[in-house]
Motif scaffolding. Structure first.
Motif, PDB file in Angstrom:
ATOM      1  N   TYR A  65       0.567  -1.462  -3.342  1.00 19.54           N
ATOM      2  CA  TYR A  65       1.354  -1.384  -2.110  1.00 19.54           C
ATOM      3  C   TYR A  65       2.841  -1.656  -2.321  1.00 19.54           C
ATOM      4  N   ILE A  66       3.186  -2.277  -3.452  1.00 19.21           N
ATOM      5  CA  ILE A  66       4.595  -2.503  -3.756  1.00 19.21           C
ATOM      6  C   ILE A  66       4.821  -2.274  -5.246  1.00 19.21           C
ATOM      7  N   THR A  67       6.065  -2.024  -5.583  1.00 22.70           N
ATOM      8  CA  THR A  67       6.503  -2.029  -6.976  1.00 22.70           C
ATOM      9  C   THR A  67       7.550  -3.122  -7.086  1.00 22.70           C
ATOM     10  N   THR A  68       7.688  -3.654  -8.269  1.00 21.56           N
ATOM     11  CA  THR A  68       8.693  -4.692  -8.471  1.00 21.56           C
ATOM     12  C   THR A  68       9.523  -4.354  -9.695  1.00 21.56           C
ATOM     13  N   GLY A  69      10.778  -4.719  -9.645  1.00 17.62           N
ATOM     14  CA  GLY A  69      11.682  -4.513 -10.769  1.00 17.62           C
ATOM     15  C   GLY A  69      12.783  -5.537 -10.727  1.00 17.62           C
ATOM     16  N   ARG A  70      13.368  -5.792 -11.853  1.00 16.77           N
ATOM     17  CA  ARG A  70      14.436  -6.793 -11.930  1.00 16.77           C
ATOM     18  C   ARG A  70      15.634  -6.409 -11.077  1.00 16.77           C
ATOM     19  N   ARG A  71      15.968  -5.137 -11.068  1.00 21.22           N
ATOM     20  CA  ARG A  71      17.162  -4.698 -10.348  1.00 21.22           C
ATOM     21  C   ARG A  71      16.883  -4.407  -8.874  1.00 21.22           C
ATOM     22  N   ASP A  72      15.728  -3.799  -8.590  1.00 21.07           N
ATOM     23  CA  ASP A  72      15.434  -3.351  -7.227  1.00 21.07           C
ATOM     24  C   ASP A  72      14.641  -4.361  -6.406  1.00 21.07           C
ATOM     25  N   PRO A  79      -0.197   3.366  -1.958  1.00 18.52           N
ATOM     26  CA  PRO A  79      -1.033   3.388  -3.160  1.00 18.52           C
ATOM     27  C   PRO A  79      -1.547   4.804  -3.437  1.00 18.52           C
ATOM     28  N   GLU A  80      -1.735   5.095  -4.691  1.00 17.64           N
ATOM     29  CA  GLU A  80      -2.249   6.398  -5.090  1.00 17.64           C
ATOM     30  C   GLU A  80      -3.739   6.287  -5.391  1.00 17.64           C
ATOM     31  N   GLY A  81      -4.433   7.408  -5.262  1.00 20.07           N
ATOM     32  CA  GLY A  81      -5.832   7.436  -5.673  1.00 20.07           C
ATOM     33  C   GLY A  81      -6.828   6.990  -4.621  1.00 20.07           C
ATOM     34  N   GLY A  82      -6.460   7.030  -3.363  1.00 22.09           N
ATOM     35  CA  GLY A  82      -7.412   6.676  -2.312  1.00 22.09           C
ATOM     36  C   GLY A  82      -7.517   5.187  -2.080  1.00 22.09           C
ATOM     37  N   ALA A  83      -8.540   4.817  -1.345  1.00 20.88           N
ATOM     38  CA  ALA A  83      -8.739   3.419  -0.973  1.00 20.88           C
ATOM     39  C   ALA A  83      -9.095   2.577  -2.194  1.00 20.88           C
ATOM     40  N   PRO A  84      -8.461   1.410  -2.324  1.00 26.95           N
ATOM     41  CA  PRO A  84      -8.806   0.527  -3.443  1.00 26.95           C
ATOM     42  C   PRO A  84     -10.275   0.108  -3.365  1.00 26.95           C
ATOM     43  N   GLN A  85     -10.898  -0.062  -4.509  1.00 23.54           N
ATOM     44  CA  GLN A  85     -12.308  -0.448  -4.568  1.00 23.54           C
ATOM     45  C   GLN A  85     -12.557  -1.759  -3.822  1.00 23.54           C
ATOM     46  N   THR A  87     -11.100  -2.785  -1.193  1.00 20.97           N
ATOM     47  CA  THR A  87     -11.117  -2.488   0.237  1.00 20.97           C
ATOM     48  C   THR A  87     -12.472  -1.924   0.637  1.00 20.97           C
ATOM     49  N   ILE A  88     -12.997  -1.040  -0.174  1.00 22.30           N
ATOM     50  CA  ILE A  88     -14.310  -0.448   0.103  1.00 22.30           C
ATOM     51  C   ILE A  88     -15.387  -1.526   0.082  1.00 22.30           C
ATOM     52  N   GLU A  89     -15.317  -2.414  -0.892  1.00 23.04           N
ATOM     53  CA  GLU A  89     -16.301  -3.499  -0.967  1.00 23.04           C
ATOM     54  C   GLU A  89     -16.156  -4.445   0.224  1.00 23.04           C
ATOM     55  N   GLY A  90     -14.920  -4.694   0.650  1.00 24.09           N
ATOM     56  CA  GLY A  90     -14.704  -5.521   1.835  1.00 24.09           C
ATOM     57  C   GLY A  90     -15.298  -4.884   3.077  1.00 24.09           C
ATOM     58  N   LEU A  91     -15.135  -3.568   3.205  1.00 21.73           N
ATOM     59  CA  LEU A  91     -15.717  -2.848   4.340  1.00 21.73           C
ATOM     60  C   LEU A  91     -17.239  -2.927   4.288  1.00 21.73           C
ATOM     61  N   ARG A  92     -17.788  -2.769   3.097  1.00 20.70           N
ATOM     62  CA  ARG A  92     -19.250  -2.854   2.930  1.00 20.70           C
ATOM     63  C   ARG A  92     -19.764  -4.211   3.422  1.00 20.70           C
TER      64      ARG A  92
END
Length: 123
Positions: A65-72, A79-85, A87-92
């Motif tokens: 959900y976020i990226t981090t960098g020293r400058r930014d 997020p890419e690739g659909g729902a995080p696993q 999250t799916i397990e939490g829904l289950r």
């Protein structure tokens, strides 16, 4: 960034921060590419320990959900690739809890539809 933290809640503060940032992203209150406050700034703003904010940011980074960098610093992203696993397990787990509470499939789907519609109206 305005967060509503409930210190009497059983949900840990870092999880409340994570949840509210994800909800703000889903509602369009935070947009991809938008900068989040620094860990120090958010800790001072909310009156909590910097390690708590750091833990929330690390979780958000792990989930994509976020990226981090020293400058930014920390920047919001989708997020890419659909729902995080996780999250799916939490829904289950939540579905199991609803079944144990006596709700049948139709009632669960109706409840999910109602909650989804409430969230969409916020957009």
């Amino acid at each position: 960034m305005l967060l509503k933290l409930d210190f009497s809640n059983d949900i840990p503060i870092y999880q409340q921060i994570r949840n509210q940032i994800v909800a703000a992203l889903a509602a369009g209150d935070l947009l991809p590419g938008e900068k989040l406050p620094t860990i120090r700034a958010l800790a001072e703003e909310t009156g909590i320990n910097m390690m708590t904010v750091s833990k929330a940011y690390q979780l958000l980074k792990t989930e994509g959900y976020i990226t981090t960098g020293r400058r930014d610093g920390a920047m919001v992203r989708l997020p890419e690739g659909g729902a995080p696993q996780a999250t799916i397990e939490g829904l289950r787990l939540r579905l199991c809890e609803l079944r144990l509470a006596g709700l049948n499939r139709a009632e669960i789907l109706e409840l999910c539809g109602k909650i989804y519609d409430e969230e969409v109206r916020k957009l």
